[in-house]
Scaffold this motif. Structure first.
Motif, mmCIF file in Angstrom:
data_model
loop_
_atom_site.group_PDB
_atom_site.id
_atom_site.type_symbol
_atom_site.label_atom_id
_atom_site.label_comp_id
_atom_site.label_asym_id
_atom_site.label_seq_id
_atom_site.Cartn_x
_atom_site.Cartn_y
_atom_site.Cartn_z
ATOM 1 N N SER A 90 -55.808 51.484 -45.394
ATOM 2 C CA SER A 90 -54.827 50.523 -44.863
ATOM 3 C C SER A 90 -54.344 50.934 -43.478
ATOM 4 C CB SER A 90 -53.643 50.376 -45.812
ATOM 5 O OG SER A 90 -52.932 51.582 -45.890
ATOM 6 N N ARG A 91 -54.548 52.212 -43.126
ATOM 7 C CA ARG A 91 -54.145 52.656 -41.791
ATOM 8 C C ARG A 91 -55.130 52.183 -40.722
ATOM 9 N NH1 ARG A 91 -50.836 57.932 -40.751
ATOM 10 N NH2 ARG A 91 -49.338 57.732 -42.416
ATOM 11 N N ASP A 92 -56.275 51.692 -41.183
ATOM 12 C CA ASP A 92 -57.324 51.305 -40.247
ATOM 13 C C ASP A 92 -57.012 49.977 -39.565
ATOM 14 O OD1 ASP A 92 -60.449 52.332 -40.171
ATOM 15 O OD2 ASP A 92 -60.125 50.263 -39.473
ATOM 16 N N MET A 93 -57.475 49.853 -38.323
ATOM 17 C CA MET A 93 -57.344 48.595 -37.561
ATOM 18 C C MET A 93 -57.958 47.422 -38.331
ATOM 19 S SD MET A 93 -56.125 48.812 -34.459
ATOM 20 C CE MET A 93 -55.959 49.800 -33.016
ATOM 21 N N GLN A 94 -58.983 47.732 -39.136
ATOM 22 C CA GLN A 94 -59.679 46.689 -39.880
ATOM 23 C C GLN A 94 -58.758 46.005 -40.888
ATOM 24 O OE1 GLN A 94 -63.133 45.971 -39.486
ATOM 25 N NE2 GLN A 94 -62.691 47.207 -37.679
ATOM 26 N N TYR B 172 -47.934 41.421 -43.352
ATOM 27 C CA TYR B 172 -49.090 41.026 -42.535
ATOM 28 C C TYR B 172 -50.290 41.937 -42.789
ATOM 29 C CZ TYR B 172 -45.304 38.658 -40.103
ATOM 30 O OH TYR B 172 -44.231 37.871 -39.815
ATOM 31 N N ARG B 173 -51.437 41.320 -43.003
ATOM 32 C CA ARG B 173 -52.658 42.124 -43.133
ATOM 33 C C ARG B 173 -53.809 41.428 -42.435
ATOM 34 N NH1 ARG B 173 -52.143 44.351 -49.395
ATOM 35 N NH2 ARG B 173 -49.998 45.044 -49.096
ATOM 36 N N ASN B 174 -54.773 42.232 -42.007
ATOM 37 C CA ASN B 174 -55.921 41.700 -41.286
ATOM 38 C C ASN B 174 -56.934 41.142 -42.297
ATOM 39 O OD1 ASN B 174 -57.577 41.089 -39.221
ATOM 40 N ND2 ASN B 174 -57.781 43.159 -38.418
ATOM 41 N N ASP B 175 -56.572 40.028 -42.902
ATOM 42 C CA ASP B 175 -57.294 39.504 -44.063
ATOM 43 C C ASP B 175 -57.270 37.984 -43.965
ATOM 44 O OD1 ASP B 175 -58.551 40.660 -46.128
ATOM 45 O OD2 ASP B 175 -56.754 41.043 -47.341
ATOM 46 N N ASP B 176 -58.389 37.320 -44.227
ATOM 47 C CA ASP B 176 -58.365 35.871 -44.045
ATOM 48 C C ASP B 176 -59.473 35.155 -44.819
ATOM 49 O OD1 ASP B 176 -57.585 33.447 -43.109
ATOM 50 O OD2 ASP B 176 -57.914 33.876 -40.980
ATOM 51 N N ASP B 177 -59.150 34.624 -45.987
ATOM 52 C CA ASP B 177 -60.071 33.729 -46.700
ATOM 53 C C ASP B 177 -59.233 32.800 -47.579
ATOM 54 O OD1 ASP B 177 -59.577 34.994 -49.226
ATOM 55 O OD2 ASP B 177 -60.967 36.596 -48.669
#
Ligand code: PHE
Length: 339
Positions: free
Chosen positions: A152-156, A195-200
């Motif tokens: 979760s620390r990753d930019m991804q 907020y998370r870098n997640d999208d579907d």
């Protein structure tokens, strides 16, 4: 001079009569009674009138002045009444006109769920707090014992603003803020966007969680389970079934995941719960003593539990919303259906 005065009276009254507005009326007043007005000039010249006439002329002059003044104030009142009448005429509202109907607004389904859950928490003695949506690496990860190599620390996976500042990925930083600022015992709940870098279709970069934290002496997993049961019953009814699975979170030990009767099929088994009759309620556990110590709470004296339900999923299930994005688009066609 008598003639002059009679002339003034005649002209004065006539001009007052025809004054059409307040400005014109005031001009008339100045013309006769002003510092250099006609009547004023005459009154000033009284000293030149022969003594035997002075009394008579003086009485006449005073009477002329009184008549003009009386006519002026009468006209002033008339003009003001007329203006009021015209104003009222202009602003008249036709109360017999049929209405076009009012459009009723409604609370967003997320707000409705949020309010319901907050009410429940307040009834159970929690204090509602709010903490920042933009967090430092310290509050979002470090103070919560999230190891340096955690994905979760990753930019991804997370939305960073700078190397050390990011959009909070969960509401758990609220735990740290509470432990740093409040004196135990306390019970807090923090609702908020995360907020998370997640999208579907079932993940959105923005979603909503609650963070609940209870710190006191001798708090155990049993207390946690009693409270969770109470909450589930108040939310879903007395016959709600629950099951507990072991889980892992760096900031709770032990950690558990709690499932409750699937609210889509009410336990019968459906595609959402993959036939099990249960869906995830929330994750939580006993606060890791390391977290307490880092935030300045004596872990020998105090213990606690924390849990963090996501709310979007529950709102989607109870309102039969197929795509999480609908919750954030502000599309009127969708919102109208949610009333
Ligand atoms: N913050 C965790 C998550 O986002 C949930 C959680 C909250 C777990 C509190 C334990 C205690 O998944």
């Amino acid at each position: 001079m008598k003639k002059q005065l009679e002339e003034i009276l005649k002209n004065g009254l006539a001009q007052i009569e025809v004054a059409a507005d307040l400005k014109q009326l005031d001009d008339v007043r100045l013309k006769f009674l002003g510092k250099t007005g006609e009547l004023t000039t005459i009154l000033r010249g009284m000293k030149d009138v022969p003594a035997e006439e002075r009394r008579e002329v003086g009485t006449l002059a005073n009477s002329v002045r009184e008549q003009i003044e009386a006519a002026l104030s009468q006209k002033l009142a008339d003009l003001e009444n007329e203006k009021l009448r015209l104003d009222m005429e202009k602003e008249k509202v036709d109360i017999t006109e049929p209405s076009t109907g009012t459009k009723r607004g409604a609370l967003h389904p997320l707000t409705r769920f949020n309010n319901k859950f907050m009410e429940l928490c307040v009834e159970m003695g929690f204090t509602v707090i709010q903490t920042p949506e933009i967090e430092t690496d310290y509050y979002n990860f470090e103070a919560l014992n999230v190891p340096k190599n955690h994905p979760s620390r990753d930019m991804q996976d997370s939305l960073y603003i700078t190397d050390t500042i990011l959009m909070r990925t969960h509401t758990s930083p609220a735990q740290v803020h509470a432990m740093e600022t409040l004196k135990p015992p306390f019970k807090i709940v923090c609702p908020g966007r995360v907020y998370r870098n997640d999208d579907d279709s079932s993940h959105s970069p923005i979603f909503n969680q609650f963070e609940a934290l209870v710190i006191d002496e001798n708090v155990s997993l049993k207390d946690f389970m009693i409270m969770v049961r109470e909450m589930a019953e108040r939310l879903y009814g007395k016959d709600v079934k629950m099951r507990v699975r072991p889980a892992f979170f760096p900031f709770t030990e032990p950690s558990i995941e709690i499932d409750a009767t699937c609210q889509m099929c009410h336990g019968k088994g459906c595609s959402l719960c993959k036939g099990t009759g249960f869906s995830e309620f929330f994750g939580g556990g006993i606060v890791n003593p390391k977290i307490l110590e880092m935030s300045g709470i004596d872990s020998k004296k105090y213990s606690g539990f924390a849990f963090g339900p996501g709310i979007d999923r529950s709102v989607m299930i109870t309102n039969k919303i197929p795509n999480i994005k609908y919750l954030f688009r502000n599309d009127m066609r969708f919102l109208k259906q949610m009333r």
